[in-house]
Scaffold this active site. Structure first.
Site, PDB file in Angstrom:
ATOM      1  CE  LYS A   5      27.037 -98.956  23.985  1.00  0.00           C
ATOM      2  NZ  LYS A   5      26.366 -98.890  22.797  1.00  0.00           N
TER       3      LYS A   5
HETATM    4  C1  LIG Z   1      25.216 -99.573  22.129  1.00  0.00           C
HETATM    5  C2  LIG Z   1      24.650-100.648  21.672  1.00  0.00           C
HETATM    6  C3  LIG Z   1      23.985-100.893  20.596  1.00  0.00           C
HETATM    7  C4  LIG Z   1      23.521 -99.776  19.654  1.00  0.00           C
HETATM    8  O1  LIG Z   1      24.351 -98.750  19.315  1.00  0.00           O
HETATM    9  P1  LIG Z   1      23.940 -97.169  19.078  1.00  0.00           P
HETATM   10  O2  LIG Z   1      25.234 -96.594  18.684  1.00  0.00           O
HETATM   11  O3  LIG Z   1      23.384 -96.601  20.141  1.00  0.00           O
HETATM   12  O4  LIG Z   1      22.962 -97.285  17.954  1.00  0.00           O
HETATM   13  C5  LIG Z   1      23.700-101.962  20.156  1.00  0.00           C
HETATM   14  N1  LIG Z   1      23.917-103.229  20.811  1.00  0.00           N
HETATM   15  C6  LIG Z   1      24.570-103.024  21.849  1.00  0.00           C
HETATM   16  C7  LIG Z   1      24.908-104.186  22.692  1.00  0.00           C
HETATM   17  C8  LIG Z   1      24.924-101.859  22.361  1.00  0.00           C
HETATM   18  O5  LIG Z   1      25.545-101.707  23.678  1.00  0.00           O
END
Ligand SMILES: *Cc1c(COP(=O)(O)O)cnc(C)c1O
Length: 410
Positions: free
Chosen positions: A180
């Site tokens: 991210k």
């Molecule tokens: C990464 C992501 C999540 C989940 O996040 P985590 O930190 O991996 O639990 C949920 N929704 C979307 C759209 C994501 O890209």
């Protein structure tokens, strides 16, 4: 192999983490509060609650609004499974609705036909980093008395008509997974302007336990020590989880957040290079941008007072026309992988996963636009540590593979 996404960690990040490791607080200490404040300030929200992952953050949001087994939550099938799973964690029913063909964002025009007496919330996803059309979503939510939730895990730093994503929905969810925009290893955050939601989530992330006398129940008044001597006292007022995040993760998050403007700038530069190269490859197109969203190459040029919307480019998704290219998505995907380009597909539509088919009787044919898009999309590498040479390699490799197919060499 150039991966589709990767963290960018520097010496400042490492120093920030090791400082915490030498301190008294490994978890639930001052860095958690500092990270929450930093994210709240950055997006312009009143409150931020930090938790152990984006998924935990989504669950907290569903809990905060009181989603229960008789409720329905409307959402897009083009997302990570967690967006829907958090509804199921609360025993409620996820109700999928189709996306717009160009942006693959939840189509506001189709939402209203999915609303029933049981609908409580709409969860939108700023897919790939493209901000949703929050004005029309807000109108639909308000008109139907629904809570608007943004799974903004792709969109830290994205802007909608000059406003940062992060306070435009009632609850806004971020993830700090390494792919991210910024990372804390694992981690998540909910931002909101609603004090009651924030308070409920702080209790939920810690087993449903509170030390705040204002939250105590009359049921346990006999157990309570006199106020003068009650600092140790706590009550479990609801069923919660351990969704806490550590101080060293938050220290990493704080250090990363300082670099976010640079990260975003680099992501937009890469997007501009891809946009330009793809314009010359018939049969491959980037996803569409809504009219208010600036193309990546104009980002650096726009007048600051013009209040455009800006894409945060968590992903760069291409869409292929196999009739023009003479190859389908899977073959192109395999060839790119073979040549060291770490492509990915975001996402397998959630309603097509066996769990959802079995439990909610979803399946192929329900959401034709999402399903057709799924057959055509590939996420190509996009992360701030990519060099111009990496970008060039991705572009050249795509050109070579496509050229060979056109000439029937593969
Ligand atoms: C990464 C992501 C999540 C989940 O996040 P985590 O930190 O991996 O639990 C949920 N929704 C979307 C759209 C994501 O890209």
């Amino acid at each position: 192999m150039i991966p589709y996404g990767r963290q960018f960690i520097d010496e400042d990040d490492i120093r920030a983490v090791t400082e915490v490791l030498r301190s008294d607080w490994l978890t639930t200490g001052p860095k958690v509060v500092e990270f929450e404040q930093a994210i709240a300030d950055y997006v312009g929200a009143k409150y931020a609650v930090a938790v152990s992952s984006g998924t935990a953050a989504l669950h907290c949001a569903m809990y905060a609004i009181g989603i229960n087994p008789s409720d329905e939550v409307i959402l897009s099938p083009i997302t990570f499974a967690a967006t829907a799973n958090c509804v199921v964690y609360q025993g409620a029913t996820p109700v999928f609705s189709d996306v717009e063909p160009d942006t693959l964002l939840l189509d506001p025009e189709q939402i209203e036909s999915k609303i029933t007496l049981n609908t409580r919330a709409i969860t939108v996803v700023d897919y790939a980093g493209h901000p949703c059309d929050y004005d029309s979503l807000r109108k639909i939510a308000d008109k139907n008395n629904l809570v608007l939730v943004a799974d903004a895990c792709h969109a830290l730093g994205a802007e909608y008509k000059g406003k940062k994503v992060g306070f435009l929905a009632d609850l806004n969810i971020f993830s700090f997974h390494p792919v991210k925009h910024i990372t804390s290893g694992e981690g998540g955050m909910i931002t909101t302007d609603n004090a009651d939601y924030a308070n409920r989530m702080r209790i939920f992330r810690n087993h449903g336990i509170t030390r705040d006398p204002k939250c105590f129940s009359p049921l346990s008044s006999a157990l309570r020590p006199p106020a003068s001597d009650s600092s140790w006292f706590y009550e479990m007022v609801d069923l919660g989880y351990n969704y806490r995040i550590t101080d060293f993760q938050c220290a990493l998050g704080i250090s990363q957040l300082r670099k976010l403007p640079k990260f975003l700038e680099r992501r937009r530069e890469i997007a501009a290079l891809y946009d330009e190269a793809l314009a010359d490859i018939p049969g491959i197109e980037p996803l569409g941008l809504r009219a208010d969203v600036l193309p990546a190459k104009q980002f650096a040029l726009h007048a600051p007072r013009s209040r455009p919307s800006n894409h945060a480019y968590h992903l760069y998704v291409i869409r292929i026309d196999s009739n023009v290219l003479g190859i389908d998505r899977n073959s192109l995907f395999a060839k790119l992988q073979e040549k060291g380009i770490g492509v990915n597909v975001h996402y397998i539509p959630v309603h097509l996963h066996p769990f959802y088919r079995e439990k909610y009787h979803t399946g192929a044919g329900l959401f034709p636009i999402a399903e057709a898009a799924y057959e055509q999309i590939i996420s190509i590498p996009m992360f701030p540590g990519m060099t111009d040479a990496d970008v060039e390699k991705v572009i050249k490799t795509m050109q070579t593979v496509i050229h060979h197919y056109r000439n029937g060499d593969c």
